[in-house]
Design a protein around this motif. Structure first.
Motif, PDB file in Angstrom:
ATOM      1  N   LYS A 252      30.872  34.645  38.830  1.00 34.32           N
ATOM      2  CA  LYS A 252      32.139  35.273  38.440  1.00 34.32           C
ATOM      3  C   LYS A 252      31.885  36.622  37.769  1.00 34.32           C
ATOM      4  CE  LYS A 252      36.563  34.410  36.184  1.00 34.32           C
ATOM      5  NZ  LYS A 252      36.692  35.760  35.647  1.00 34.32           N
TER       6      LYS A 252
ATOM      7  N   GLU B 129      31.269  39.016  40.464  1.00 30.33           N
ATOM      8  CA  GLU B 129      32.518  39.344  41.158  1.00 30.33           C
ATOM      9  C   GLU B 129      33.393  40.279  40.317  1.00 30.33           C
ATOM     10  OE1 GLU B 129      32.974  35.227  43.791  1.00 30.33           O
ATOM     11  OE2 GLU B 129      34.071  35.459  41.919  1.00 30.33           O
TER      12      GLU B 129
ATOM     13  N   GLN C  18      32.054  43.681  40.719  1.00 28.60           N
ATOM     14  CA  GLN C  18      32.416  44.216  42.035  1.00 28.60           C
ATOM     15  C   GLN C  18      33.877  44.646  42.058  1.00 28.60           C
ATOM     16  OE1 GLN C  18      31.299  40.733  44.279  1.00 28.60           O
ATOM     17  NE2 GLN C  18      29.307  41.580  44.858  1.00 28.60           N
TER      18      GLN C  18
ATOM     19  N   ILE D 234      32.071  44.870  47.577  1.00 33.13           N
ATOM     20  CA  ILE D 234      32.125  43.452  47.190  1.00 33.13           C
ATOM     21  C   ILE D 234      31.102  42.615  47.957  1.00 33.13           C
ATOM     22  CG2 ILE D 234      34.554  43.653  46.526  1.00 33.13           C
ATOM     23  CD1 ILE D 234      35.316  42.125  49.045  1.00 33.13           C
TER      24      ILE D 234
ATOM     25  N   PHE E 205      37.175  36.381  48.701  1.00 39.17           N
ATOM     26  CA  PHE E 205      36.928  37.107  47.447  1.00 39.17           C
ATOM     27  C   PHE E 205      38.248  37.386  46.732  1.00 39.17           C
ATOM     28  CE2 PHE E 205      36.674  41.023  45.040  1.00 39.17           C
ATOM     29  CZ  PHE E 205      35.498  40.900  44.305  1.00 39.17           C
TER      30      PHE E 205
ATOM     31  N   ASN F  95      39.494  35.776  43.090  1.00 35.64           N
ATOM     32  CA  ASN F  95      39.730  36.689  41.978  1.00 35.64           C
ATOM     33  C   ASN F  95      41.221  36.896  41.695  1.00 35.64           C
ATOM     34  OD1 ASN F  95      37.014  37.991  41.002  1.00 35.64           O
ATOM     35  ND2 ASN F  95      36.837  37.738  43.209  1.00 35.64           N
TER      36      ASN F  95
END
Length: 209
Positions: free
Chosen positions: A137, A140, A143, A189, A200, A204
């Motif tokens: 996480k 992510e 990103q 990403i 993704f 998110n």
């Protein structure tokens, strides 16, 4: 006497847990599903054992609803799901414990005792799974921060199933510009196709299923 609410749409499991806790001196409230559980919250349980897999409204959604109601009741997720995504989501919303259904009764007793003591409890063998998901996480999040506002708009529309031409029309830009944005998104990403990009975006919370 402690009052426990058990929420599970599987009648056999519900009755088994009800018998177990009554024999151990607890007052028990049962609910066969989310709607029934929310309707019985006026009975003011001290603790909730909450399944995730339920029709119409799953356990994560029930947890979110309780959070939005600012309920002070402690919730232990009692589920078959051992995936990091579920654990992280439940912890993020505010569950006090997370235990697998196939664990022994001592594990559940320990979870309840710990939660009643004012602490959180995650089944020990799930902690590495949660830690791995937390690390992912963080990656992510880094990103996501790299994406521009326009790239996020493109990613959302892409994840909703729109084609490049439709995205271009929606954002009043050229198809070539859309392709360039998508190429940049994939690089930032670290994905290779639209499906991975959509996953993704869902993970998110940019789009919802």
């Amino acid at each position: 006497m402690h009052k426990i609410m058990i929420i599970d749409d599987e009648t056999d499991i519900l009755r088994m847990l009800e018998r177990y806790f009554r024999l151990n001196g607890y007052e028990v409230i049962t609910a066969e599903g989310a709607e029934q559980a929310l309707a019985k919250m006026g009975q003011q349980p001290d603790l909730i054992l909450l399944d995730i897999n339920m029709p119409n409204m799953n356990g994560i959604e029930v947890l979110q609803e309780l959070h939005e109601r600012r309920s002070k009741v402690k919730v232990i997720m009692l589920t078959i799901h051992n995936e990091g995504e579920y654990i992280l989501k439940a912890v993020d919303i505010g569950c006090a414990g997370y235990v697998l259904k196939d664990s022994d009764s001592n594990m559940l007793k320990k979870a309840i005792y710990t939660v009643y003591s004012g602490e959180s409890f995650i089944q020990p063998d799930l902690i590495p799974v949660l830690n791995a998901r937390l690390i992912k996480k963080e990656q992510e999040d880094e990103q996501l921060e790299k994406l521009t506002k326009r790239e996020i708009e493109v990613l959302i529309l892409l994840s909703e199933g729109l084609f490049n031409k439709e995205i271009a029309y929606k954002l009043d830009i050229s198809e070539r510009t859309v392709k360039n944005h998508i190429s940049n998104i994939f690089k930032k990403i670290n994905v290779s196709d639209r499906t991975q990009a959509a996953v993704f975006a869902i993970k998110n919370s940019l789009v919802k299923l």
